[in-house]
Design an enzyme around this catalytic site. Structure first.
Site, PDB file in Angstrom:
ATOM      1  N   ASP A   1      16.686  -2.634  11.641  1.00 48.93           N
ATOM      2  CA  ASP A   1      17.436  -1.575  10.939  1.00 48.93           C
ATOM      3  C   ASP A   1      16.737  -0.247  11.189  1.00 48.93           C
ATOM      4  O   ASP A   1      16.424   0.493  10.262  1.00 48.93           O
ATOM      5  CB  ASP A   1      17.514  -1.880   9.446  1.00 48.93           C
ATOM      6  CG  ASP A   1      18.482  -0.948   8.702  1.00 48.93           C
ATOM      7  OD1 ASP A   1      19.388  -0.389   9.348  1.00 48.93           O
ATOM      8  OD2 ASP A   1      18.316  -0.775   7.480  1.00 48.93           O
TER       9      ASP A   1
ATOM     10  N   GLU B   1       0.843  -1.197   0.000  1.00 45.81           N
ATOM     11  CA  GLU B   1       0.000   0.000   0.000  1.00 45.81           C
ATOM     12  C   GLU B   1       0.878   1.247   0.000  1.00 45.81           C
ATOM     13  O   GLU B   1       1.967   1.272   0.569  1.00 45.81           O
ATOM     14  CB  GLU B   1      -0.920   0.017   1.215  1.00 45.81           C
ATOM     15  CG  GLU B   1      -0.208   0.199   2.552  1.00 45.81           C
ATOM     16  CD  GLU B   1      -1.180   0.415   3.699  1.00 45.81           C
ATOM     17  OE1 GLU B   1      -2.135   1.215   3.532  1.00 45.81           O
ATOM     18  OE2 GLU B   1      -0.981  -0.206   4.764  1.00 45.81           O
TER      19      GLU B   1
ATOM     20  N   LEU C   1       1.500   5.061   1.178  1.00 48.25           N
ATOM     21  CA  LEU C   1       1.147   5.897   2.328  1.00 48.25           C
ATOM     22  C   LEU C   1       1.587   7.329   2.071  1.00 48.25           C
ATOM     23  O   LEU C   1       2.669   7.563   1.538  1.00 48.25           O
ATOM     24  CB  LEU C   1       1.831   5.362   3.591  1.00 48.25           C
ATOM     25  CG  LEU C   1       1.461   3.929   3.988  1.00 48.25           C
ATOM     26  CD1 LEU C   1       2.450   3.390   5.010  1.00 48.25           C
ATOM     27  CD2 LEU C   1       0.043   3.885   4.534  1.00 48.25           C
TER      28      LEU C   1
END
Length: 267
Positions: free
Chosen positions: A178, A80, A82
């Site tokens: 990370d 998706e 954003l």
């Protein structure tokens, strides 16, 4: 483009109307796609996208915000899209809550079901039961031959002391792996975790990485909550791993980052 269009059509049932590049990692290409049905999706290509999809799903299953995986095929990951917004106080507070939620998910051991990589730096994740052993064998000395000889000797000396310096069996929290600010996407009231390198380990690892290039504001700390006693002394041990990764990926300009952590630890 034809191959991408065909794969997107087969996975999502719509064609590509427009595309534009987005920033990506060392081994991936990222594009924003406008589809013919009006949807916007992110397409990421690279050799490790299937592993990344698994990690994104794990983050979401833990209750922390992450982009929804829409489809995976070969070296293509569709997620998706954003809308990115500025990192205000509310966003940092949301990140604190999200990270605490992520770390509340615990696994059966330290490590992950498969290995990963940062560019050309392999990340071995084979499970181990001892946390100091994992940090030594799977992180700091995972590939000792890749380090300059003098640094290798100092890191090896530190690893011999890890049983005294790290907890033997902290909760095996789900880690982003990370977590620097570039891998957080602030969108409205939420802070989404992106580009994960997940494994099960000590939650302080993510916090140490988040402090490597600058400290998050008080809003984050207030939302994340109290830290364990001795966390400040452990932080340079956990920061040493990403410092070594940067040295290997980007060269001698990052040697000072490694040296600074070893010096404060007395090695």
């Amino acid at each position: 483009m034809t191959g991408l269009a065909e794969t997107v059509l087969s996975l999502l049932g719509a064609g590509i109307a427009r595309s534009r590049p987005l920033h990506g990692g060392d081994l991936s290409e990222v594009q924003l796609l406008d589809l013919t049905d009006g949807r916007r999706v992110v397409a990421k290509t690279g050799p490790l996208v299937a592993a990344e999809a698994t990690m994104l799903r794990a983050v979401r299953d833990a209750g922390a915000p992450a982009p929804e995986v829409l489809g995976v095929s070969g070296q293509l990951l569709l997620m998706e899209a954003l809308e990115e917004t500025a990192a205000g106080e509310a966003g940092w507070r949301a990140l604190g809550h999200s990270l605490r939620q992520l770390h509340a998910a615990c696994g059966p051991h330290y490590g992950w079901a498969e290995d990963y990589a940062f560019g050309g730096v392999a990340i071995p994740n084979a499970p181990l039961e001892s946390w100091p052993d994992f940090w030594a064998r799977r992180r700091l000395l995972a590939d000792p031959g890749a380090l300059p000889r003098d640094l290798r000797q100092r890191v090896a000396a530190l690893c011999l002391r890890l049983p005294e310096l790290l907890p033997a069996a902290p909760p095996a929290a789900l880690l982003h792996g990370d977590l620097w600010s570039g891998n957080v996407l602030f969108s409205g009231p939420e802070a989404y975790l992106i580009d994960p390198a997940c494994y099960w380990g000590h939650g302080e690892v993510d916090l140490a990485m988040l402090h490597l290039f600058g400290a998050p504001p008080a809003a984050f700390h207030g939302a994340y909550g109290a830290l364990e006693p001795g966390h400040a002394a452990r932080r340079p041990i956990y920061q040493l791993w990403p410092a070594l990764v940067h040295l290997r990926l980007f060269g001698s300009g990052y040697r000072s980052m490694v040296e600074a952590r070893l010096k404060v630890l007395g090695f």
